[in-house]
Design an enzyme around this catalytic site. Structure first.
Site, PDB file in Angstrom:
ATOM      1  N   ALA A  69       0.841  -1.200   0.000  1.00  0.00           N
ATOM      2  CA  ALA A  69       0.000   0.000   0.000  1.00  0.00           C
ATOM      3  C   ALA A  69       0.872   1.245   0.000  1.00  0.00           C
ATOM      4  CB  ALA A  69      -0.927  -0.001   1.214  1.00  0.00           C
ATOM      5  N   THR A  70       2.036   1.148   0.594  1.00  0.00           N
ATOM      6  CA  THR A  70       2.964   2.284   0.570  1.00  0.00           C
ATOM      7  C   THR A  70       3.275   2.662  -0.877  1.00  0.00           C
ATOM      8  OG1 THR A  70       3.930   1.643   2.686  1.00  0.00           O
ATOM      9  CG2 THR A  70       5.278   3.063   1.279  1.00  0.00           C
ATOM     10  N   ASN A 149      -4.819   4.141  11.546  1.00  0.00           N
ATOM     11  CA  ASN A 149      -4.098   2.948  11.987  1.00  0.00           C
ATOM     12  C   ASN A 149      -3.710   2.993  13.463  1.00  0.00           C
ATOM     13  OD1 ASN A 149      -2.396   5.047  10.832  1.00  0.00           O
ATOM     14  ND2 ASN A 149      -0.656   3.736  11.319  1.00  0.00           N
ATOM     15  N   GLN A 177      -6.587   0.235   6.606  1.00  0.00           N
ATOM     16  CA  GLN A 177      -7.132  -0.312   7.865  1.00  0.00           C
ATOM     17  C   GLN A 177      -8.649  -0.483   7.802  1.00  0.00           C
ATOM     18  OE1 GLN A 177      -5.379  -1.340  10.483  1.00  0.00           O
ATOM     19  NE2 GLN A 177      -3.353  -0.563   9.914  1.00  0.00           N
ATOM     20  N   SER A 194      -4.059  -2.960   1.224  1.00  0.00           N
ATOM     21  CA  SER A 194      -2.916  -3.849   1.459  1.00  0.00           C
ATOM     22  C   SER A 194      -3.416  -5.218   1.899  1.00  0.00           C
ATOM     23  CB  SER A 194      -2.054  -3.234   2.565  1.00  0.00           C
ATOM     24  OG  SER A 194      -0.916  -4.016   2.792  1.00  0.00           O
ATOM     25  N   HIS A 196      -1.864  -7.630   3.697  1.00  0.00           N
ATOM     26  CA  HIS A 196      -1.497  -8.221   4.999  1.00  0.00           C
ATOM     27  C   HIS A 196      -2.310  -7.684   6.177  1.00  0.00           C
ATOM     28  CE1 HIS A 196       1.365  -5.174   6.878  1.00  0.00           C
ATOM     29  NE2 HIS A 196       1.371  -4.717   5.642  1.00  0.00           N
ATOM     30  N   THR A 232       6.902  -7.881 -13.129  1.00  0.00           N
ATOM     31  CA  THR A 232       6.217  -9.178 -13.176  1.00  0.00           C
ATOM     32  C   THR A 232       5.406  -9.373 -11.904  1.00  0.00           C
ATOM     33  OG1 THR A 232       8.057 -10.043 -14.458  1.00  0.00           O
ATOM     34  CG2 THR A 232       6.612 -11.679 -13.417  1.00  0.00           C
ATOM     35  N   CYS A 315       5.767   1.817  12.966  1.00  0.00           N
ATOM     36  CA  CYS A 315       6.830   2.771  12.643  1.00  0.00           C
ATOM     37  C   CYS A 315       7.114   3.666  13.848  1.00  0.00           C
ATOM     38  CB  CYS A 315       6.449   3.655  11.468  1.00  0.00           C
ATOM     39  SG  CYS A 315       5.374   2.859  10.304  1.00  0.00           S
TER      40      CYS A 315
HETATM   41  N1  PLP Z   1      -1.610   3.050   5.436  1.00  0.00           N
HETATM   42  C1  PLP Z   1      -2.002   2.590   6.636  1.00  0.00           C
HETATM   43  C2  PLP Z   1      -3.164   3.250   7.322  1.00  0.00           C
HETATM   44  C3  PLP Z   1      -1.335   1.523   7.241  1.00  0.00           C
HETATM   45  O1  PLP Z   1      -1.729   1.084   8.437  1.00  0.00           O
HETATM   46  C4  PLP Z   1      -0.250   0.925   6.550  1.00  0.00           C
HETATM   47  C5  PLP Z   1       0.516  -0.170   7.174  1.00  0.00           C
HETATM   48  O2  PLP Z   1       0.997  -0.071   8.274  1.00  0.00           O
HETATM   49  C6  PLP Z   1       0.101   1.413   5.295  1.00  0.00           C
HETATM   50  C7  PLP Z   1      -0.602   2.478   4.773  1.00  0.00           C
HETATM   51  C8  PLP Z   1       1.212   0.803   4.496  1.00  0.00           C
HETATM   52  O3  PLP Z   1       0.851  -0.490   4.062  1.00  0.00           O
HETATM   53  P1  PLP Z   1       1.945  -1.504   3.519  1.00  0.00           P
HETATM   54  O4  PLP Z   1       2.473  -2.233   4.730  1.00  0.00           O
HETATM   55  O5  PLP Z   1       1.231  -2.420   2.578  1.00  0.00           O
HETATM   56  O6  PLP Z   1       2.987  -0.717   2.823  1.00  0.00           O
END
Ligand code: PLP
Length: 372
Positions: A69-70, A149, A177, A194, A196, A232, A315
């Site tokens: 997602a980042t 989050n 989230q 995302s 995971h 890929t 983080c």
């Molecule tokens: N945005 C939010 C609100 C998140 O909680 C996270 C993950 O911690 C991310 C973005 C980033 O997701 P990813 O781990 O897939 O890069």
């Protein structure tokens, strides 16, 4: 180990691991190759794409897979700026966004973009009057997350998107989230998700793009994902994301009811000295961010090594800095450092949650007794 860190990541669902297994072990063809194996892999990826699209639940757009997602957020922001019409140079976002949004915006500011960070109220919800005041025809994009989050509050995404559209701006929603937990309201032009966080594998995300609002390509190369995002694709990761999305859609009610029961268990088991950070009503209740006067939260985490929980975002926990989200709510440094986040969900048992919360409460009291 009692796992209460569902916002950092979620356990992989057994159904997801099972769906991924053949694509990890047997079928190794490149999904972009015209061979029979390649075409089978490409077909499996399309099924997965439809499942992610269905879990997002919006119409009029399409999903591109990304490495996280980042990456999806970086792409959305930087690719939108690259295609910006003349005169639209401003990004409006919220002070409590994830680092993927905040740091991408800071980088764009270094390239000449204007930034506006909207404040939040004491309950963690965006200040709507500040939003309205920040919007005019110079705004290119408004970025807001659905579920925070760190504190779980749910932003009014439909209102924010409508306000952005009134001035002709795009709206990016970080729904990482929220996916599978709360409905994604209609309105955003771009949505980042995302795998995971919904019991899927790590290192795969997606960007949903409304037709006509696709950002400029961010990763160049072989022209995969309709020429928008080269590289890929991993059939195993895509299939895993698809299986997780399907489960999340099918189990939405069941998971929601379970989380509501867990919230009641946790709040009942906890002593009255704890305060919930952020709105208790406009909230995803699998996120229990709480504080207690005088608590040394970092010490609490190291005292309770067999309960996994965190200080805020993964983080923020690593940096030693007090959470920017809690500070934005108006909490002092000391209050922010007295806060912990308990995250629970599908595979959390009521008994283990009560056990963990009781132990957390007892360890916090013991800290107080020593200090007294
Ligand atoms: N945005 C939010 C609100 C998140 O909680 C996270 C993950 O911690 C991310 C973005 C980033 O997701 P990813 O781990 O897939 O890069």
């Amino acid at each position: 180990m009692i796992y209460l860190d569902y916002q950092a990541t979620t356990p992989v669902a057994p159904e997801v691991a099972e769906a991924m297994r053949p694509w990890a072990e047997e079928h190794f063809a490149n999904p972009h190759s015209p061979s029979r194996g390649g075409r089978e892999a490409a077909a499996a990826i399309e099924v997965a794409r439809d499942r992610v699209d269905a879990a997002i639940g919006l119409s009029g757009g399409s999903v591109a897979f990304t490495g996280s997602a980042t990456e999806a957020i970086n792409w959305a922001l930087k690719g939108a700026v690259e295609k910006a019409p003349t005169g639209r140079n401003r990004i409006v976002t919220i002070a409590t966004e994830h680092a993927a949004v905040l740091d991408s915006c800071e980088w764009l500011a270094g390239q000449g973009a204007d930034l506006t960070f909207l404040p939040v109220q004491a309950d963690g919800l965006v200040d709507q009057s500040a939003l309205e005041a920040a919007l005019d025809e110079r705004v290119l994009l408004v970025a807001a997350m659905l579920v925070n989050n760190e504190i779980g509050v749910i932003h009014p995404i439909a209102n924010i998107a409508a306000a952005a559209h009134r001035v002709g701006a795009l709206m990016l929603c970080d729904a990482v989230q929220g996916l599978g937990r709360v409905p994604i309201p209609d309105g955003p032009d771009l949505v980042a998700v995302s795998a995971h966080k919904i019991h899927g594998p790590k290192a795969i995300g997606a960007l949903w793009m409304r037709k006509g609002a696709e950002p400029a390509p961010f990763i160049h190369g072989g022209g995969q994902e309709r020429g928008l995002r080269s590289g890929t694709l991993s059939p195993a990761l895509c299939v895993g994301f698809g299986a997780a999305a399907k489960l999340a859609t099918e189990r939405r009610e069941q998971d929601h009811e379970h989380v509501e029961r867990l919230w009641t268990c946790a709040t009942t088991a906890l002593g009255s000295e704890w305060i919930v950070n952020g709105s208790a009503e406009e909230r995803y209740r699998g996120n229990f961010n709480i504080r207690r006067d005088g608590l040394d939260a970092a010490r609490l985490i190291s005292d309770l090594r067999d309960v996994a929980f965190s200080l805020g975002s993964a983080c923020a926990s690593g940096s030693g800095r007090p959470s920017h989200v809690l500070r934005a709510l108006g909490l002092s440094d000391r209050e922010a450092r007295s806060s912990i986040r308990l995250g629970f969900g599908r595979y959390t048992g009521e008994d283990e949650l009560v056990d963990a919360v009781t132990r957390i409460d007892a360890a916090a009291r013991a800290q107080q007794d020593i200090a007294a």
